[in-house]
Design an enzyme around this catalytic site. Structure first.
Site, PDB file in Angstrom:
ATOM      1  N   GLN A   1       1.709   3.405  -1.797  1.00  0.00           N
ATOM      2  CA  GLN A   1       1.659   2.404  -0.720  1.00  0.00           C
ATOM      3  C   GLN A   1       3.082   1.868  -0.464  1.00  0.00           C
ATOM      4  O   GLN A   1       4.037   2.544  -0.794  1.00  0.00           O
ATOM      5  CB  GLN A   1       0.658   1.278  -1.027  1.00  0.00           C
ATOM      6  CG  GLN A   1      -0.801   1.741  -1.019  1.00  0.00           C
ATOM      7  CD  GLN A   1      -1.253   2.339  -2.331  1.00  0.00           C
ATOM      8  OE1 GLN A   1      -0.976   1.799  -3.396  1.00  0.00           O
ATOM      9  NE2 GLN A   1      -1.945   3.463  -2.273  1.00  0.00           N
TER      10      GLN A   1
ATOM     11  N   LYS B   1       7.253   9.160   0.670  1.00  0.00           N
ATOM     12  CA  LYS B   1       7.631   9.049  -0.747  1.00  0.00           C
ATOM     13  C   LYS B   1       7.372  10.339  -1.510  1.00  0.00           C
ATOM     14  O   LYS B   1       8.178  10.729  -2.358  1.00  0.00           O
ATOM     15  CB  LYS B   1       6.857   7.896  -1.412  1.00  0.00           C
ATOM     16  CG  LYS B   1       7.191   6.531  -0.830  1.00  0.00           C
ATOM     17  CD  LYS B   1       6.384   5.431  -1.498  1.00  0.00           C
ATOM     18  CE  LYS B   1       4.903   5.528  -1.256  1.00  0.00           C
ATOM     19  NZ  LYS B   1       4.478   5.265   0.135  1.00  0.00           N
TER      20      LYS B   1
ATOM     21  N   GLY C   1      -1.850   9.016  -0.541  1.00  0.00           N
ATOM     22  CA  GLY C   1      -1.863  10.421  -0.126  1.00  0.00           C
ATOM     23  C   GLY C   1      -0.426  10.865  -0.003  1.00  0.00           C
ATOM     24  O   GLY C   1       0.260  10.506   0.937  1.00  0.00           O
ATOM     25  N   HIS C   2       0.057  11.593  -0.990  1.00  0.00           N
ATOM     26  CA  HIS C   2       1.453  12.010  -0.975  1.00  0.00           C
ATOM     27  C   HIS C   2       1.532  13.496  -0.644  1.00  0.00           C
ATOM     28  O   HIS C   2       1.029  14.337  -1.373  1.00  0.00           O
ATOM     29  CB  HIS C   2       2.112  11.693  -2.333  1.00  0.00           C
ATOM     30  CG  HIS C   2       2.264  10.216  -2.551  1.00  0.00           C
ATOM     31  ND1 HIS C   2       2.684   9.658  -3.729  1.00  0.00           N
ATOM     32  CD2 HIS C   2       2.051   9.178  -1.712  1.00  0.00           C
ATOM     33  CE1 HIS C   2       2.718   8.340  -3.592  1.00  0.00           C
ATOM     34  NE2 HIS C   2       2.328   8.030  -2.390  1.00  0.00           N
TER      35      HIS C   2
ATOM     36  N   ASP D   1       3.222   5.378   3.471  1.00  0.00           N
ATOM     37  CA  ASP D   1       3.442   6.596   4.262  1.00  0.00           C
ATOM     38  C   ASP D   1       4.899   6.755   4.687  1.00  0.00           C
ATOM     39  O   ASP D   1       5.188   7.298   5.752  1.00  0.00           O
ATOM     40  CB  ASP D   1       2.530   6.626   5.504  1.00  0.00           C
ATOM     41  CG  ASP D   1       1.082   6.490   5.114  1.00  0.00           C
ATOM     42  OD1 ASP D   1       0.681   7.183   4.169  1.00  0.00           O
ATOM     43  OD2 ASP D   1       0.376   5.676   5.722  1.00  0.00           O
TER      44      ASP D   1
HETATM   45  P1  IMP Z   1      -7.115  -0.102   0.212  1.00  0.00           P
HETATM   46  O1  IMP Z   1      -5.911   0.156  -0.622  1.00  0.00           O
HETATM   47  O2  IMP Z   1      -7.991   1.111   0.396  1.00  0.00           O
HETATM   48  O3  IMP Z   1      -7.887  -1.299  -0.248  1.00  0.00           O
HETATM   49  O4  IMP Z   1      -6.628  -0.457   1.702  1.00  0.00           O
HETATM   50  C1  IMP Z   1      -5.953  -1.668   2.001  1.00  0.00           C
HETATM   51  C2  IMP Z   1      -4.890  -1.455   3.062  1.00  0.00           C
HETATM   52  O5  IMP Z   1      -3.855  -0.651   2.535  1.00  0.00           O
HETATM   53  C3  IMP Z   1      -5.385  -0.717   4.320  1.00  0.00           C
HETATM   54  O6  IMP Z   1      -4.641  -1.198   5.424  1.00  0.00           O
HETATM   55  C4  IMP Z   1      -5.006   0.717   4.047  1.00  0.00           C
HETATM   56  O7  IMP Z   1      -4.855   1.457   5.240  1.00  0.00           O
HETATM   57  C5  IMP Z   1      -3.682   0.519   3.333  1.00  0.00           C
HETATM   58  N1  IMP Z   1      -3.333   1.625   2.420  1.00  0.00           N
HETATM   59  C6  IMP Z   1      -3.828   1.864   1.194  1.00  0.00           C
HETATM   60  N2  IMP Z   1      -3.256   2.939   0.642  1.00  0.00           N
HETATM   61  C7  IMP Z   1      -2.370   3.396   1.528  1.00  0.00           C
HETATM   62  C8  IMP Z   1      -1.433   4.471   1.511  1.00  0.00           C
HETATM   63  O8  IMP Z   1      -1.291   5.228   0.543  1.00  0.00           O
HETATM   64  N3  IMP Z   1      -0.666   4.620   2.634  1.00  0.00           N
HETATM   65  C9  IMP Z   1      -0.765   3.780   3.686  1.00  0.00           C
HETATM   66  N4  IMP Z   1      -1.617   2.748   3.740  1.00  0.00           N
HETATM   67  C10 IMP Z   1      -2.410   2.554   2.669  1.00  0.00           C
HETATM   68 MG    MG Z   2       0.514   8.347   2.373  1.00  0.00          MG
END
Ligand code: IMP
Ligand code: MG
Length: 422
Positions: A223, A16, A40-41, A13
């Site tokens: 991420q 990007k 989520g971009h 977040d």
């Molecule tokens: P997962 O990727 O859904 O398995 O989540 C694992 C961890 O990564 C959690 O803390 C999520 O909140 C975090 N996470 C996954 N994708 C994103 C992203 O695009 N932005 C921010 N945090 C993310």
């Molecule tokens: Mg995001």
């Protein structure tokens, strides 16, 4: 001709999507190489807002090519919905999108297992996005995953899926969760597969030809560094390599064809989900949430917030090889009187050089702060670096200097024209 990897230098977040959209103007091809629709971009173009989960942000610029690489995990039904949603917003999605046939498929049983595992962990939950990302990468590594290439051959897919659904249902039942329906998954997946078929290619060959044709590639990291499966705050991480190396393995583009790494970081720090966060601070969280900022683009969750942490961004610079820096959300600090920046961690009375690898010790670290005066002036209308208040310039320079890298971009708002290039 520069092929650039854009990575998040914090916990995701970082903004990007906006920076990618801005840089896409100059690039030819935008590539996603890891993650899935946990991302989520958010991109604001004109007065329209787009939130992209699986499709590279380059899709919003006519004439640009987008590639979903082999390292991505994709939910075929969600991807079709995203494509149709974009078309509904007037965005053309056709031959400008190609998808690797090696990308692994996220199936409904992965999502069910994601939820069941989180529930079973209780207070030790990771706080995942619930999109089935961990279980899908788990299957990939265990060599039991289904790939887009399988989905392109319905009979093979049907047979493999039958085996997987049986195994997943046994696991779900053992965890007290509801079983999934083979028939429902098969029908929905095959229908989505037919819609995706025109986009499916061997993306290694596609990118190889693009490199030969001297096309400029932009890798859109999803991420952030500290969510990396190897380098992040394990186990509070996602299940892919979010760091720069993942761009090579997740696309089949050789490492020496990558020229530059651009690290994107917020002017403060946020994190969604559980896990250590040394500079977390409730006052800055209240301030940002009060401004309507820092709610997740994928899950809507309020993000945890804190001061800028230069110990971690310094480490991110090391592990990614960050050459250039984009600082986003500088305007989020416009009303702050005195801004803190973490420059060191103290652990057991000693300064630690890098973030400790285990989350217990990282959680025990005490941040050491320096203080910088705030500028207390809106910056969202500033078009050049020189127009920024002196204190804001100093702050941006300071965090780039502490991280180590050339300050290239400062973003002061979500719109394309709120982007200052140095
Ligand atoms: P997962 O990727 O859904 O398995 O989540 C694992 C961890 O990564 C959690 O803390 C999520 O909140 C975090 N996470 C996954 N994708 C994103 C992203 O695009 N932005 C921010 N945090 C993310
Ligand atoms: Mg995001």
């Amino acid at each position: 001709m520069a092929n650039t990897v854009l990575v998040g230098a914090q916990w995701g977040d970082e903004g990007k999507g906006k920076i990618i959209d801005f840089l896409t103007e100059k690039a030819d091809i935008v590539v996603r190489s890891q993650g899935g629709n946990n991302a989520g971009h958010t991109v604001l173009a004109g007065d329209k807002k787009y939130v992209l989960h699986l499709i590279p942000s380059g899709i919003l610029r006519p004439g640009k090519q987008c590639v979903i690489g082999n390292g991505v995990v994709l939910d075929p039904v969600a991807l079709v919905e995203e494509i149709e949603g974009l078309r509904g917003q007037g965005v053309a999605v056709g031959s400008n999108l190609v998808i690797s046939d090696c990308a692994h498929l996220v199936m409904p049983y992965h999502r069910a297992l994601d939820s069941a595992k989180e529930l079973a962990k209780g207070k030790n939950k990771i706080g995942t996005t619930g999109r089935g990302i961990g279980p899908t990468y788990g299957d990939k590594v265990a060599r039991t995953g289904l790939r887009l290439a399988d989905l392109m051959q319905p009979e093979i897919f049907a047979a493999k899926l039958a085996t997987r659904v049986e195994e997943a249902n046994a696991q779900l039942k053992a965890m007290g969760a509801e079983a999934v329906s083979y028939k429902a998954i098969l029908d929905a997946s095959l229908a989505a597969g037919e819609k995706l078929r025109p986009h499916v290619v061997n993306s290694v060959l596609y990118l190889h030809k693009a490199l030969q044709a001297k096309k400029e590639l932009l890798f859109e990291g999803a991420q952030g560094t500290f969510l990396d499966i190897d380098h992040g705050t394990y186990p509070y991480v996602t299940s892919s390599n979010t760091t720069a190396g993942g761009a090579a393995t997740g696309s089949g583009v050789p490492p020496h064809r990558i020229d530059t790494v651009l690290g994107v970081m917020k002017a403060y720090t946020t994190r969604v989900g559980e896990g250590p966060f040394p500079t977390e601070n409730s006052e800055i969280a209240d301030l940002l949430h009060g401004m309507g900022r820092e709610f997740g683009a994928t899950t809507g969750r309020a993000r945890r917030c804190g001061w800028f942490d230069a110990v971690s961004t310094r480490y991110a610079a090391m592990v990614n090889g960050i050459d250039e820096i984009a600082i986003t959300n500088l305007d989020g600090l416009d009303t702050v009187e005195t801004i803190k920046v973490c420059v060191d961690y103290q652990l057991d009375g000693q300064t630690v050089e890098v973030p400790p690898s285990d989350y217990q010790r990282l959680s025990a670290c005490q941040p050491v702060y320096i203080e910088m005066p705030g500028w207390k002036t809106p910056t969202d209308q500033c078009k050049t670096f020189a127009e920024l208040p002196k204190a804001a310039q100093d702050y941006a320079r300071k965090i780039a200097e502490l991280t180590g890298g050339k300050l290239l971009i400062v973003s002061v708002g979500a719109h394309r024209d709120q982007t200052i290039v140095l």
